[in-house]
Design an enzyme around this catalytic site. Structure first.
Site: not given
Length: 73
Positions: A10, A29
């Site tokens: 992301h 992440c």
């Protein structure tokens, strides 16, 4: 990009984080500095050019786009 490891790619609103040497500030992440460029490369589909991806983002609605070749995690 659903996967059994809960690892997601992301962007981040904290753009300054990309300049840091120590970037281990996430919970599994992976922050991507140029997410549209990565998406266009992964999709490898002229329908989803950088411009088309940006236009889709600006609409503000979630869309599911199938990746033609799964990426190993």
């Amino acid at each position: 990009m659903p996967n059994p490891y809960a690892v997601f790619l992301h962007d981040t609103p904290s753009r300054g984080l990309f300049a840091r040497t120590d970037r281990a500030l996430s919970h599994g992440c992976i922050r991507v500095s140029e997410p549209q460029t990565l998406a266009a490369a992964v999709l490898a589909d002229p329908t989803w050019s950088l411009e088309a991806l940006q236009a889709a983002i600006e609409i503000g609605e979630t869309q599911a786009i199938q990746v033609p070749t799964p990426l190993p995690i």
